[in-house]
Design a protein around this motif. Structure first.
Motif, mmCIF file in Angstrom:
data_model
loop_
_atom_site.group_PDB
_atom_site.id
_atom_site.type_symbol
_atom_site.label_atom_id
_atom_site.label_comp_id
_atom_site.label_asym_id
_atom_site.label_seq_id
_atom_site.Cartn_x
_atom_site.Cartn_y
_atom_site.Cartn_z
ATOM 1 N N GLY A 85 -2.706 14.309 0.808
ATOM 2 C CA GLY A 85 -1.257 14.290 0.964
ATOM 3 C C GLY A 85 -0.560 14.695 -0.324
ATOM 4 O O GLY A 85 -0.863 14.168 -1.403
ATOM 5 N N ALA A 86 0.379 15.617 -0.227
ATOM 6 C CA ALA A 86 1.025 16.177 -1.410
ATOM 7 C C ALA A 86 1.826 15.140 -2.189
ATOM 8 O O ALA A 86 2.005 15.278 -3.405
ATOM 9 N N ARG A 87 2.293 14.094 -1.526
ATOM 10 C CA ARG A 87 3.127 13.087 -2.184
ATOM 11 C C ARG A 87 2.332 11.863 -2.623
ATOM 12 O O ARG A 87 2.912 10.863 -3.051
ATOM 13 N N SER A 88 1.018 11.935 -2.519
ATOM 14 C CA SER A 88 0.191 10.792 -2.897
ATOM 15 C C SER A 88 0.013 10.719 -4.411
ATOM 16 O O SER A 88 0.164 11.719 -5.119
ATOM 17 N N GLN A 89 -0.339 9.523 -4.894
ATOM 18 C CA GLN A 89 -0.615 9.373 -6.322
ATOM 19 C C GLN A 89 -1.847 10.161 -6.723
ATOM 20 O O GLN A 89 -1.928 10.717 -7.822
ATOM 21 N N THR A 90 -2.839 10.231 -5.820
ATOM 22 C CA THR A 90 -4.054 10.982 -6.120
ATOM 23 C C THR A 90 -3.750 12.457 -6.341
ATOM 24 O O THR A 90 -4.272 13.079 -7.273
ATOM 25 N N ALA A 91 -2.898 13.041 -5.494
ATOM 26 C CA ALA A 91 -2.534 14.452 -5.672
ATOM 27 C C ALA A 91 -1.877 14.669 -7.028
ATOM 28 O O ALA A 91 -2.187 15.638 -7.737
ATOM 29 N N ALA A 92 -0.979 13.759 -7.416
ATOM 30 C CA ALA A 92 -0.320 13.888 -8.722
ATOM 31 C C ALA A 92 -1.331 13.756 -9.855
ATOM 32 O O ALA A 92 -1.276 14.496 -10.840
ATOM 33 N N VAL A 101 -13.735 -0.936 2.023
ATOM 34 C CA VAL A 101 -12.925 0.258 2.268
ATOM 35 C C VAL A 101 -11.661 -0.096 3.043
ATOM 36 O O VAL A 101 -10.564 0.377 2.729
ATOM 37 N N ASP A 102 -11.802 -0.956 4.033
ATOM 38 C CA ASP A 102 -10.651 -1.289 4.878
ATOM 39 C C ASP A 102 -9.588 -2.071 4.113
ATOM 40 O O ASP A 102 -8.410 -2.041 4.485
ATOM 41 N N ARG A 103 -9.975 -2.754 3.041
ATOM 42 C CA ARG A 103 -8.988 -3.475 2.234
ATOM 43 C C ARG A 103 -8.017 -2.517 1.544
ATOM 44 O O ARG A 103 -6.930 -2.917 1.130
ATOM 45 N N LEU A 104 -8.417 -1.254 1.394
ATOM 46 C CA LEU A 104 -7.562 -0.265 0.734
ATOM 47 C C LEU A 104 -6.615 0.429 1.700
ATOM 48 O O LEU A 104 -5.754 1.205 1.273
ATOM 49 N N ALA A 105 -6.792 0.168 2.990
ATOM 50 C CA ALA A 105 -5.912 0.794 3.986
ATOM 51 C C ALA A 105 -4.470 0.352 3.762
ATOM 52 O O ALA A 105 -4.204 -0.798 3.381
ATOM 53 N N LEU A 106 -3.553 1.267 3.976
ATOM 54 C CA LEU A 106 -2.115 1.006 3.854
ATOM 55 C C LEU A 106 -1.719 0.570 2.448
ATOM 56 O O LEU A 106 -0.778 -0.206 2.263
ATOM 57 N N THR A 107 -2.437 1.063 1.448
ATOM 58 C CA THR A 107 -2.033 0.849 0.060
ATOM 59 C C THR A 107 -1.829 2.205 -0.604
ATOM 60 O O THR A 107 -2.415 3.205 -0.205
ATOM 61 N N THR A 108 -0.998 2.230 -1.630
ATOM 62 C CA THR A 108 -0.755 3.459 -2.377
ATOM 63 C C THR A 108 -0.658 3.140 -3.854
ATOM 64 O O THR A 108 -0.215 2.034 -4.243
ATOM 65 N N GLY A 109 -1.084 4.074 -4.679
ATOM 66 C CA GLY A 109 -0.962 3.915 -6.121
ATOM 67 C C GLY A 109 0.418 4.254 -6.642
ATOM 68 O O GLY A 109 0.696 4.041 -7.825
ATOM 69 N N VAL A 135 6.986 3.827 -3.379
ATOM 70 C CA VAL A 135 6.329 4.142 -2.121
ATOM 71 C C VAL A 135 7.176 5.148 -1.344
ATOM 72 O O VAL A 135 8.359 4.904 -1.092
ATOM 73 N N PRO A 136 6.614 6.310 -0.982
ATOM 74 C CA PRO A 136 7.386 7.292 -0.215
ATOM 75 C C PRO A 136 7.900 6.683 1.087
ATOM 76 O O PRO A 136 7.196 5.893 1.720
ATOM 77 N N PRO A 137 9.128 7.009 1.479
ATOM 78 C CA PRO A 137 9.713 6.416 2.694
ATOM 79 C C PRO A 137 8.828 6.566 3.929
ATOM 80 O O PRO A 137 8.714 5.626 4.728
ATOM 81 N N ALA A 138 8.205 7.719 4.098
ATOM 82 C CA ALA A 138 7.366 7.930 5.279
ATOM 83 C C ALA A 138 6.194 6.953 5.301
ATOM 84 O O ALA A 138 5.794 6.462 6.364
#
Length: 213
Positions: free
Chosen positions: A57-64, A85-93, A97-100
């Protein structure tokens, strides 16, 4: 009398929102601007030789992070790490947090390793940390970037170093993985699966893997 030989088409035309028919889960580790580690679970990944192709995803922290420092580790979890792995679901760095993502229930998590209960290891060729519990760690550098659309970036990464647990190596060989010992975690339409037993001998397997170098 003419007998029709036309075969009835068993398919139905549909328009699925996603096309995740079954791909390996990858935990991508990268370095945040403050020097901390980020972990992104994803499954839009495949390999061509020593090149990994990642849809991010272009707006993710990983992409940046990858656009800034060009280094990452592709950590491949086995089926016994599904809970982590599932504990990381619905989290973002991303602190913002992007509105979407917020609408989908995502929240900022600054400590991904702690959240998942995973252990960080230093890497040899990149700044990003490896995940000790994952049987496969692929240290990689970004070599090219292709925008797919407004929301997705396609990263080409060159794998420079491969670390594996001895438990998945093929006995009697130096560089081979035993597919009967390696049980990768797989994502299919947002659900977790694992591999079953080998279904049939493969004639392709008669080719020595070293010939692909």
């Amino acid at each position: 009398m003419t007998i029709s030989t036309q075969t009835r088409d068993p398919h139905t035309v549909i328009d699925p929102a996603i096309l995740y028919f079954g791909t390996p889960v990858v935990l991508v580790t990268s370095v945040n601007p403050d020097g901390s580690s980020n972990i992104m679970p994803m499954s839009s990944a495949f390999w061509l030789g020593q090149t990994g192709v990642l849809g991010i995803g272009a707006r993710s922290q990983t992409a940046a992070n990858l656009r800034r420092n060009l280094g990452c580790v592709l950590n491949l979890p086995s089926v016994d790490l599904v809970t982590e792995v599932d504990r990381l679901a619905l989290t973002t760095g991303r602190p913002d947090v992007p509105p979407a993502k917020a609408e989908r229930g995502y929240r900022h998590e600054p400590n991904k390793f702690g959240r998942a209960g995973l252990t960080a290891l230093s890497s040899d060729t990149v700044d990003a940390e490896r995940i000790a519990e994952c049987p496969v760690n692929l240290e990689a550098h970004v070599v090219d970037l292709h925008p797919v659309d407004d929301g997705i970036l396609l990263f080409e990464v060159q794998v420079g170093r491969v670390h594996v647990h001895d438990s998945i190596r093929m006995p009697g060989t130096e560089h081979r993985i035993d597919p009967d010992r390696w049980r990768p975690l797989v994502m299919s339409f947002q659900h977790f699966y694992g591999l079953g037993d080998r279904v049939h001998p493969s004639r392709l397997a008669s080719i020595d893997e070293e010939l692909y170098r």
